[in-house]
Design an enzyme around this catalytic site. Structure first.
Site, PDB file in Angstrom:
ATOM      1  N   THR A  88      10.185 -11.658   9.042  1.00 40.18           N
ATOM      2  CA  THR A  88      10.231 -10.555   8.061  1.00 40.18           C
ATOM      3  C   THR A  88      10.675  -9.243   8.713  1.00 40.18           C
ATOM      4  O   THR A  88      11.570  -8.558   8.209  1.00 40.18           O
ATOM      5  CB  THR A  88       8.842 -10.373   7.406  1.00 40.18           C
ATOM      6  OG1 THR A  88       8.553 -11.546   6.655  1.00 40.18           O
ATOM      7  CG2 THR A  88       8.815  -9.159   6.494  1.00 40.18           C
ATOM      8  N   THR A 142       6.384   2.610  12.850  1.00 40.60           N
ATOM      9  CA  THR A 142       4.993   2.861  13.243  1.00 40.60           C
ATOM     10  C   THR A 142       4.903   3.473  14.643  1.00 40.60           C
ATOM     11  O   THR A 142       5.787   3.252  15.480  1.00 40.60           O
ATOM     12  CB  THR A 142       4.220   1.520  13.225  1.00 40.60           C
ATOM     13  OG1 THR A 142       2.954   1.695  13.851  1.00 40.60           O
ATOM     14  CG2 THR A 142       4.958   0.404  13.958  1.00 40.60           C
ATOM     15  N   ASP A 143       3.803   4.167  14.893  1.00 44.73           N
ATOM     16  CA  ASP A 143       3.555   4.683  16.247  1.00 44.73           C
ATOM     17  C   ASP A 143       3.232   3.546  17.227  1.00 44.73           C
ATOM     18  O   ASP A 143       3.221   3.743  18.430  1.00 44.73           O
ATOM     19  CB  ASP A 143       2.428   5.723  16.240  1.00 44.73           C
ATOM     20  CG  ASP A 143       1.085   5.201  15.740  1.00 44.73           C
ATOM     21  OD1 ASP A 143       1.007   4.024  15.319  1.00 44.73           O
ATOM     22  OD2 ASP A 143       0.101   5.979  15.764  1.00 44.73           O
ATOM     23  N   GLU A 144       2.943   2.344  16.685  1.00 46.97           N
ATOM     24  CA  GLU A 144       2.559   1.227  17.568  1.00 46.97           C
ATOM     25  C   GLU A 144       3.699   0.773  18.475  1.00 46.97           C
ATOM     26  O   GLU A 144       3.463   0.074  19.460  1.00 46.97           O
ATOM     27  CB  GLU A 144       2.052   0.045  16.736  1.00 46.97           C
ATOM     28  CG  GLU A 144       0.823   0.399  15.941  1.00 46.97           C
ATOM     29  CD  GLU A 144      -0.065  -0.792  15.607  1.00 46.97           C
ATOM     30  OE1 GLU A 144       0.173  -1.888  16.142  1.00 46.97           O
ATOM     31  OE2 GLU A 144      -0.994  -0.594  14.815  1.00 46.97           O
ATOM     32  N   LEU A 166       6.196 -10.135  -2.882  1.00 44.69           N
ATOM     33  CA  LEU A 166       4.813 -10.331  -3.371  1.00 44.69           C
ATOM     34  C   LEU A 166       4.059 -11.319  -2.483  1.00 44.69           C
ATOM     35  O   LEU A 166       3.645 -12.391  -2.931  1.00 44.69           O
ATOM     36  CB  LEU A 166       4.780 -10.757  -4.854  1.00 44.69           C
ATOM     37  CG  LEU A 166       5.377  -9.772  -5.859  1.00 44.69           C
ATOM     38  CD1 LEU A 166       5.155 -10.261  -7.298  1.00 44.69           C
ATOM     39  CD2 LEU A 166       4.795  -8.369  -5.707  1.00 44.69           C
ATOM     40  N   TYR A 217       3.102  -7.787  16.242  1.00 39.17           N
ATOM     41  CA  TYR A 217       3.489  -6.861  15.157  1.00 39.17           C
ATOM     42  C   TYR A 217       4.305  -5.696  15.719  1.00 39.17           C
ATOM     43  O   TYR A 217       5.415  -5.411  15.246  1.00 39.17           O
ATOM     44  CB  TYR A 217       2.238  -6.327  14.434  1.00 39.17           C
ATOM     45  CG  TYR A 217       2.513  -5.086  13.597  1.00 39.17           C
ATOM     46  CD1 TYR A 217       3.263  -5.161  12.428  1.00 39.17           C
ATOM     47  CD2 TYR A 217       2.046  -3.825  13.989  1.00 39.17           C
ATOM     48  CE1 TYR A 217       3.531  -4.014  11.671  1.00 39.17           C
ATOM     49  CE2 TYR A 217       2.300  -2.681  13.239  1.00 39.17           C
ATOM     50  CZ  TYR A 217       3.039  -2.784  12.080  1.00 39.17           C
ATOM     51  OH  TYR A 217       3.315  -1.651  11.339  1.00 39.17           O
ATOM     52  N   ASP A 276     -13.658  -8.115  20.775  1.00 40.88           N
ATOM     53  CA  ASP A 276     -12.541  -7.164  20.704  1.00 40.88           C
ATOM     54  C   ASP A 276     -11.243  -7.868  20.338  1.00 40.88           C
ATOM     55  O   ASP A 276     -11.095  -9.078  20.526  1.00 40.88           O
ATOM     56  CB  ASP A 276     -12.386  -6.470  22.066  1.00 40.88           C
ATOM     57  CG  ASP A 276     -11.769  -5.080  21.926  1.00 40.88           C
ATOM     58  OD1 ASP A 276     -11.328  -4.734  20.818  1.00 40.88           O
ATOM     59  OD2 ASP A 276     -11.729  -4.367  22.942  1.00 40.88           O
ATOM     60  N   SER A 320       7.708  -6.625  16.929  1.00 40.82           N
ATOM     61  CA  SER A 320       8.685  -6.877  15.854  1.00 40.82           C
ATOM     62  C   SER A 320       9.162  -5.566  15.233  1.00 40.82           C
ATOM     63  O   SER A 320      10.338  -5.426  14.898  1.00 40.82           O
ATOM     64  CB  SER A 320       8.086  -7.817  14.789  1.00 40.82           C
ATOM     65  OG  SER A 320       7.039  -7.185  14.081  1.00 40.82           O
ATOM     66  N   LYS A 321       8.256  -4.595  15.111  1.00 38.97           N
ATOM     67  CA  LYS A 321       8.674  -3.299  14.550  1.00 38.97           C
ATOM     68  C   LYS A 321       9.584  -2.562  15.545  1.00 38.97           C
ATOM     69  O   LYS A 321      10.543  -1.905  15.152  1.00 38.97           O
ATOM     70  CB  LYS A 321       7.449  -2.430  14.214  1.00 38.97           C
ATOM     71  CG  LYS A 321       6.589  -2.932  13.072  1.00 38.97           C
ATOM     72  CD  LYS A 321       7.270  -2.921  11.713  1.00 38.97           C
ATOM     73  CE  LYS A 321       7.470  -1.544  11.128  1.00 38.97           C
ATOM     74  NZ  LYS A 321       7.990  -1.595   9.733  1.00 38.97           N
ATOM     75  N   PHE A 371       0.816  -1.226   0.000  1.00 42.50           N
ATOM     76  CA  PHE A 371       0.000   0.000   0.000  1.00 42.50           C
ATOM     77  C   PHE A 371       0.856   1.285   0.000  1.00 42.50           C
ATOM     78  O   PHE A 371       0.824   2.077  -0.950  1.00 42.50           O
ATOM     79  CB  PHE A 371      -0.918  -0.069   1.229  1.00 42.50           C
ATOM     80  CG  PHE A 371      -1.556   1.211   1.658  1.00 42.50           C
ATOM     81  CD1 PHE A 371      -2.187   2.039   0.742  1.00 42.50           C
ATOM     82  CD2 PHE A 371      -1.547   1.578   3.012  1.00 42.50           C
ATOM     83  CE1 PHE A 371      -2.794   3.226   1.152  1.00 42.50           C
ATOM     84  CE2 PHE A 371      -2.149   2.751   3.428  1.00 42.50           C
ATOM     85  CZ  PHE A 371      -2.767   3.579   2.502  1.00 42.50           C
ATOM     86  N   ILE A 372       1.657   1.461   1.060  1.00 37.03           N
ATOM     87  CA  ILE A 372       2.369   2.743   1.170  1.00 37.03           C
ATOM     88  C   ILE A 372       3.536   2.780   0.176  1.00 37.03           C
ATOM     89  O   ILE A 372       3.801   3.806  -0.457  1.00 37.03           O
ATOM     90  CB  ILE A 372       2.874   2.977   2.612  1.00 37.03           C
ATOM     91  CG1 ILE A 372       1.732   2.835   3.615  1.00 37.03           C
ATOM     92  CG2 ILE A 372       3.505   4.362   2.731  1.00 37.03           C
ATOM     93  CD1 ILE A 372       2.152   2.896   5.081  1.00 37.03           C
TER      94      ILE A 372
END
Ligand code: NAD
Ligand code: DAU
Length: 338
Positions: free
Chosen positions: A99, A124-126, A35, A151, A274, A154-155, A11-12
């Site tokens: 990854t 990311t802000d996460e 891909l 996620y 949730d 890992s970031k 996407f980005i």
């Protein structure tokens, strides 16, 4: 300048490649992408004949394939490639370790080996975890890392490796930690395109929990202009937080706004189980604004309208990805409702 973009078919990354080649037509871009399910080569099909664009399929964890990319002189690496979806990280965390952590490490090692090449990392802000009112009211560059999901963990790990290569080996790095992007070409597994495409299909829109969680939303081309500002004028070794709003938006309010813009009914809202460790985010983007003069151009309303218009007219782009995403959610919901 010759730029290696990783994850450029997502996407980005695909939006950024278009953005950069339009504004810097003399530069060349190699897009290195595995891909995965998240990629859509259609997003870049208009560039096939462009001599300034080259696509190489491969995995950022594959040391030999990554090394080969440097047979040409590379001036700059912009690292977008990642597993990016929080819900999938809850389902299969190891893929995210591979990854996002190992892949980033492999690229950093190659950048170091081939002459300490400038490395811009998209984060990311996460990584900051969740807003804790009265303790952490907004994220900024000095907020301690406190990730909640596999996620974001890992970031966060990848960010630490990037900084460590800057400090230890003098690799010229910069990092942007941005908030939730939205816009055309986004996989309909993510909230905004999922809601829009469900509404187009006449289906219910599933809101996690009570819809009280909130986010800062950043239109994707505004993110691209922030990356450009940091690449051209950012200080080496620095991190820049990028957000799109001055006030956050609760999920329930955002969904109601989408419903209104699409002339649909709020009866289509459905509250579902949730997400575990469901965060809230708010970003202070004063640094990138004050130092580099960047600010977002789109308001939430103008960005949503552009996004809705695009999904309403590009069903052939998103239909297959939506079928895949909804099959994933069926499995996830069965597990969450157990
Ligand atoms: P995306 O999931 O749409 O695209 C990721 C791309 O990376 C895909 O084209 C995929 O094929 C590729 N890829 C995945 N694993 C790979 C591997 N091992 N080797 C090579 N290519 C691989 O992601 P996105 O939303 O465009 O996000 C791009 C980056 O921005 C990510 O690093 C993400 O963490 C970060 N980010 C995203 C958001 C957001 O709201 N989407 C916000 C903040 C940060
Ligand atoms: O904050 C930046 C992050 O934003 C990026 O690092 C991630 O790559 C990106 O996926 C995004 O993460 P989120 O978890 O915030 O995005 P998502 O679209 O999955 O969810 C947005 C909000 O909407 C979140 O509060 C969960 C909620 N949600 C999501 C889906 C898919 C729902 O209520 N219903 C849904 O069906």
């Amino acid at each position: 300048m010759k730029i290696l973009v990783t994850g450029g078919s997502g996407f980005i990354g695909s939006t950024f490649i278009h953005y950069w080649l339009t504004r810097h037509p003399d530069d060349s871009i190699i897009n290195f992408d595995k891909l995965t399910y998240a990629a859509n080569p259609e997003s870049l099909s208009d560039l096939t004949a462009n001599p300034h664009y080259q696509f190489v399929q491969g995995d950022i964890c594959d040391e030999i394939a990554v090394d080969k990319l440097f047979s040409d002189t590379i001036d700059l690496i912009i690292h977008f490639a990642a597993e990016s979806h929080v819900d999938r990280s809850i389902d299969d965390p190891m893929l995210f370790v591979k990854t996002n952590v190992l892949g980033t490490y492999t690229l950093l090692s190659a950048a170091k080996k081939h002459g300490n090449i400038r490395f811009h990392h998209i984060s990311t802000d996460e990584v900051f975890g969740t807003i804790i009112p009265g303790v952490v009211d907004v994220f900024s560059e000095s907020t301690p890392y406190n990730p909640s999901s596999p996620y974001s963990a890992s970031k966060a790990s990848a960010d630490h490796f990037v900084r460590s290569f800057g400090k230890t080996y003098g690799l010229p790095i910069t990092i942007t930690n941005c908030s939730n992007n939205y816009g055309p070409f986004m996989n309909p597994e993510k909230m905004i395109p999922r809601m829009i495409t469900n509404l187009i299909d006449g289906k219910k829109v599933p809101i996690y929990g009570a819809g009280e969680n909130y986010r800062d939303w950043l239109y994707v081309t505004d993110h691209c202009s922030a990356i450009e500002a940091v690449i051209l004028n950012g200080k080496l070794g620095q991190t820049y937080c990028v957000g799109g709003l001055k006030e956050t938006s609760r999920n329930i309010d955002l969904v109601k706004q989408i419903i209104k813009l699409m002339n649909k009914s709020e009866d289509q809202i459905e509250f579902v189980a949730d997400r575990p460790a469901h965060d809230n985010y708010a970003v202070n983007w004063d640094k990138v604004h004050n130092e580099l003069g960047w600010e977002p151009k789109e308001t939430l309303t103008s960005g949503l309208q552009k996004t809705i218009d695009w999904y309403q007219t590009h069903e052939s782009w998103w239909r297959a990805a939506k079928t895949e995403a909804e099959a994933f959610y069926q499995r996830l919901n069965a597990a969450r409702n157990k």
